[in-house]
Design an enzyme around this catalytic site. Structure first.
Site, PDB file in Angstrom:
ATOM      1  N   LYS A  22       1.383  -0.794  -0.184  1.00 57.72           N
ATOM      2  CA  LYS A  22      -0.231  -0.038   0.540  1.00 57.72           C
ATOM      3  C   LYS A  22       0.902   0.950  -0.169  1.00 57.72           C
ATOM      4  O   LYS A  22       0.471   2.131  -1.056  1.00 57.72           O
ATOM      5  CB  LYS A  22      -0.844  -0.073   1.427  1.00 57.72           C
ATOM      6  CG  LYS A  22      -1.524   1.052   1.165  1.00 57.72           C
ATOM      7  CD  LYS A  22      -2.266   1.376   2.611  1.00 57.72           C
ATOM      8  CE  LYS A  22      -1.448   1.459   3.612  1.00 57.72           C
ATOM      9  NZ  LYS A  22      -1.627   2.837   4.283  1.00 57.72           N
ATOM     10  N   ASN A  23       1.890   1.369   0.910  1.00 60.96           N
ATOM     11  CA  ASN A  23       3.133   2.378   1.324  1.00 60.96           C
ATOM     12  C   ASN A  23       3.293   2.248   0.078  1.00 60.96           C
ATOM     13  O   ASN A  23       3.699   3.552  -0.226  1.00 60.96           O
ATOM     14  CB  ASN A  23       3.311   2.477   2.163  1.00 60.96           C
ATOM     15  CG  ASN A  23       2.349   3.059   3.784  1.00 60.96           C
ATOM     16  OD1 ASN A  23       1.261   3.445   3.165  1.00 60.96           O
ATOM     17  ND2 ASN A  23       2.579   2.787   5.105  1.00 60.96           N
ATOM     18  N   CYS A 118      -5.373   8.573   9.035  1.00 58.72           N
ATOM     19  CA  CYS A 118      -4.788   8.067  11.133  1.00 58.72           C
ATOM     20  C   CYS A 118      -4.674   9.422  11.798  1.00 58.72           C
ATOM     21  O   CYS A 118      -3.346  10.048  12.310  1.00 58.72           O
ATOM     22  CB  CYS A 118      -4.047   7.017  10.532  1.00 58.72           C
ATOM     23  SG  CYS A 118      -4.486   5.826  10.380  1.00 58.72           S
ATOM     24  N   ARG A 123       1.392  14.146  13.401  1.00 58.89           N
ATOM     25  CA  ARG A 123       1.298  13.969  11.818  1.00 58.89           C
ATOM     26  C   ARG A 123       1.319  15.344  11.223  1.00 58.89           C
ATOM     27  O   ARG A 123       0.999  15.775  10.024  1.00 58.89           O
ATOM     28  CB  ARG A 123       0.825  13.476  11.198  1.00 58.89           C
ATOM     29  CG  ARG A 123       1.045  11.754  11.872  1.00 58.89           C
ATOM     30  CD  ARG A 123       0.242  10.867  11.540  1.00 58.89           C
ATOM     31  NE  ARG A 123       1.163  10.055  10.799  1.00 58.89           N
ATOM     32  CZ  ARG A 123       0.364   9.109  10.011  1.00 58.89           C
ATOM     33  NH1 ARG A 123       0.103   8.669  10.354  1.00 58.89           N
ATOM     34  NH2 ARG A 123       1.573   8.402   8.597  1.00 58.89           N
ATOM     35  N   ASP A 308       4.975   0.647  12.085  1.00 57.14           N
ATOM     36  CA  ASP A 308       3.068  -0.714  11.514  1.00 57.14           C
ATOM     37  C   ASP A 308       3.215  -2.210  11.689  1.00 57.14           C
ATOM     38  O   ASP A 308       2.687  -2.278  11.484  1.00 57.14           O
ATOM     39  CB  ASP A 308       3.264  -0.289  10.208  1.00 57.14           C
ATOM     40  CG  ASP A 308       3.061   0.826   9.228  1.00 57.14           C
ATOM     41  OD1 ASP A 308       2.688   1.711  10.102  1.00 57.14           O
ATOM     42  OD2 ASP A 308       3.068   2.020   8.329  1.00 57.14           O
ATOM     43  N   ARG A 400      -8.844  -0.088   4.301  1.00 63.69           N
ATOM     44  CA  ARG A 400      -7.957   1.006   4.047  1.00 63.69           C
ATOM     45  C   ARG A 400      -6.380   0.300   4.019  1.00 63.69           C
ATOM     46  O   ARG A 400      -5.592   0.952   2.935  1.00 63.69           O
ATOM     47  CB  ARG A 400      -6.877   2.207   5.154  1.00 63.69           C
ATOM     48  CG  ARG A 400      -8.410   3.338   5.286  1.00 63.69           C
ATOM     49  CD  ARG A 400      -8.315   4.035   6.254  1.00 63.69           C
ATOM     50  NE  ARG A 400      -6.496   4.795   5.528  1.00 63.69           N
ATOM     51  CZ  ARG A 400      -5.633   5.060   6.039  1.00 63.69           C
ATOM     52  NH1 ARG A 400      -6.129   5.434   7.445  1.00 63.69           N
ATOM     53  NH2 ARG A 400      -4.585   5.498   5.756  1.00 63.69           N
TER      54      ARG A 400
END
Ligand code: UD1
Length: 422
Positions: A22-23, A118, A123, A308, A400
């Site tokens: 995903k990232n 999130c 952030r 993560d 997600r």
């Protein structure tokens, strides 16, 4: 709203295919904005975050065609007619900020809303902005939007990141490919997703060196061309599924898994008494007999233990023999899964960025709530090991980042179903 019901107990056995990251995909997709020729991404994951990035790119005038059931994305930014990334889309996903560098580099101006994402800490995006400023960008923050201009085009510069940031490195790396002259990114992130982006950009004609070293040197070029690029394996999905047999017992082969993607994590599993071995098709994880040993974990940028995978590792430690200390050094508010795990009988104390987990004999199924992407999957892992039924609500977080989670876990013998309206 959907929920996932997990009935715990029983060893797991079989194989799980691991998707593209995903990232990585979320940074490879905006790379299309750097060129007017097509970019094709293969091995793309089927996730709601990818749909959100598709929506964002489409709003800017890019064409994104999903082929082969979403596993191939054909992107074209031939006719970009809008340089404003709107709050309504950007707020859904923090990675949206990754359109800023490429748009600015190619067109000399861009307006991007400040992102949401999130809820795992403050952030900010200051490092993204400072990096672009070091390349000559003029920035103004107005009404929640970053207005960026580089009238004569971006110019090469030296960016020395005060802390390692994956996203800021990606934004700067993409922008630098079209800047005039040489850019040096110091204290840059070295995550596999950064390496994958550099490989893709080189396929598009960029001149980049040192992406695995923490110092990246980019020689700007006039223009980039089209390319086809396979998205690297998702190391976080990989690590998550490696934990399933670790928690429940059994033996599972993660197809496409690579040790170099999860080195620090695999080492911790080994310390905890779990066998991890390389096979021709991926990585095999086995927990045969005996208890899980408590291990301590400190999250760190790659090649350290990934933040993560911290929530999922905590799920494993809940039933370990002894006490483990998990230190979260990347995001300040990333223990929201702890109170939910405690509802299942876990013994966890959180003080600031440190969680102390005292292993208990057994977890008990309970209704729990997903609070963010990785937290939600940690609750599913805990549910797989717990006695009775665990109902995880708010599973939209899960969509997600995990494709076909129910199907994949069912494939290795888990009792899991998705229900709507519960
Ligand atoms: C990416 C990943 C995310 C992962 C994180 C760390 C994507 C889409 N997301 O997020 O899953 O958890 O890397 O591995 O790839 N920071 C600042 N200012 C900035 C940028 C970051 O202070 O401008 C801080 C953050 O608050 C955090 C730390 O730097 O404390 C690292 O964040 P960063 O690496 O940028 O994470 P993301 O790129 O957002």
């Amino acid at each position: 709203m959907d929920s996932i019901i997990v009935t715990g107990g029983g060893a797991l056995k079989g194989e799980i295919p691991i998707a593209g990251a995903k990232n990585a995909c979320l940074t490879l997709m905006p790379a299309t904005l750097l060129s007017d020729e097509p970019l094709t991404l293969t091995n793309a994951p089927r996730l709601s975050d990818i749909k959100t990035m598709t929506e964002l790119l489409a709003s800017l005038g890019a064409e994104v065609t999903s082929l082969q059931d979403g596993q191939v994305l054909a992107l074209s930014s031939h006719d970009l007619d809008n340089h404003v990334a709107d709050y309504d889309i950007v707020r859904k996903m923090r990675a949206s900020i990754l359109v800023l560098g490429p748009m600015l580099a190619r067109h000399g101006h861009a307006v991007v809303s400040l992102p949401g994402g999130c809820a795992i800490g403050a952030r900010p995006v200051d490092l993204h902005l400072k990096a672009l400023e070091a390349m000559g960008a003029e920035l103004e923050l107005k009404e929640g939007y970053v207005h960026a201009r580089a009238p004569g085009g971006l110019k090469g510069g030296v960016v020395d990141f005060p802390i390692v940031s994956v996203g800021a490195t990606e934004n700067a790396l993409m922008a630098a490919t079209l800047a005039k002259g040489t850019t040096v990114l110091k204290n840059a992130a070295r995550e596999p997703e950064i390496v994958d982006l550099a490989v893709c950009l080189r396929r598009m004609g960029a001149q980049i060196e040192g992406e695995e070293t923490g110092t990246i040197t980019i020689q700007g070029v006039e223009r980039l061309h089209g390319a086809t690029h396979p998205v690297v394996t998702d190391r976080i999905e990989l690590g998550t599924y490696m934990l399933a047999p670790a928690i429940c017992g059994g033996e599972v082969e993660c197809l496409g898994g690579r040790m170099d993607l999860v080195g620090a994590f695999a080492e911790k599993l080994h310390e905890a008494g779990i066998e991890v071995s390389e096979t021709k098709r991926g990585l095999k994880v086995a927990r045969k007999n005996g208890p899980i040993k408590a291990v301590d974990v400190i999250t760190a940028p790659f090649p350290g233990f990934p933040t993560d995978l911290q929530a999922q590792m905590m799920a494993l430690m809940c039933t370990a023999e002894g006490t483990s200390v998990l230190e979260e050094r990347i995001f300040e508010n990333r223990f929201m899964h702890a109170p939910e795990l405690m509802r299942m009988g876990a013994n966890i104390e959180v003080h600031g960025g440190t969680a102390t987990v005292r292993g208990v004999d057994i977890l008990k199924g309970a209704p729990v709530m997903a609070t963010d992407l990785r937290a939600s999957v940690s609750l599913i892992l805990a549910g797989l090991a717990a006695e009775g039924e665990t109902v995880v609500s708010r599973v939209y977080h899960l969509d997600r980042g995990y494709e076909h989670v129910v199907r994949k876990l069912e494939g290795i013998g888990a009792k899991i179903e998705r229900v709507s309206g519960r």
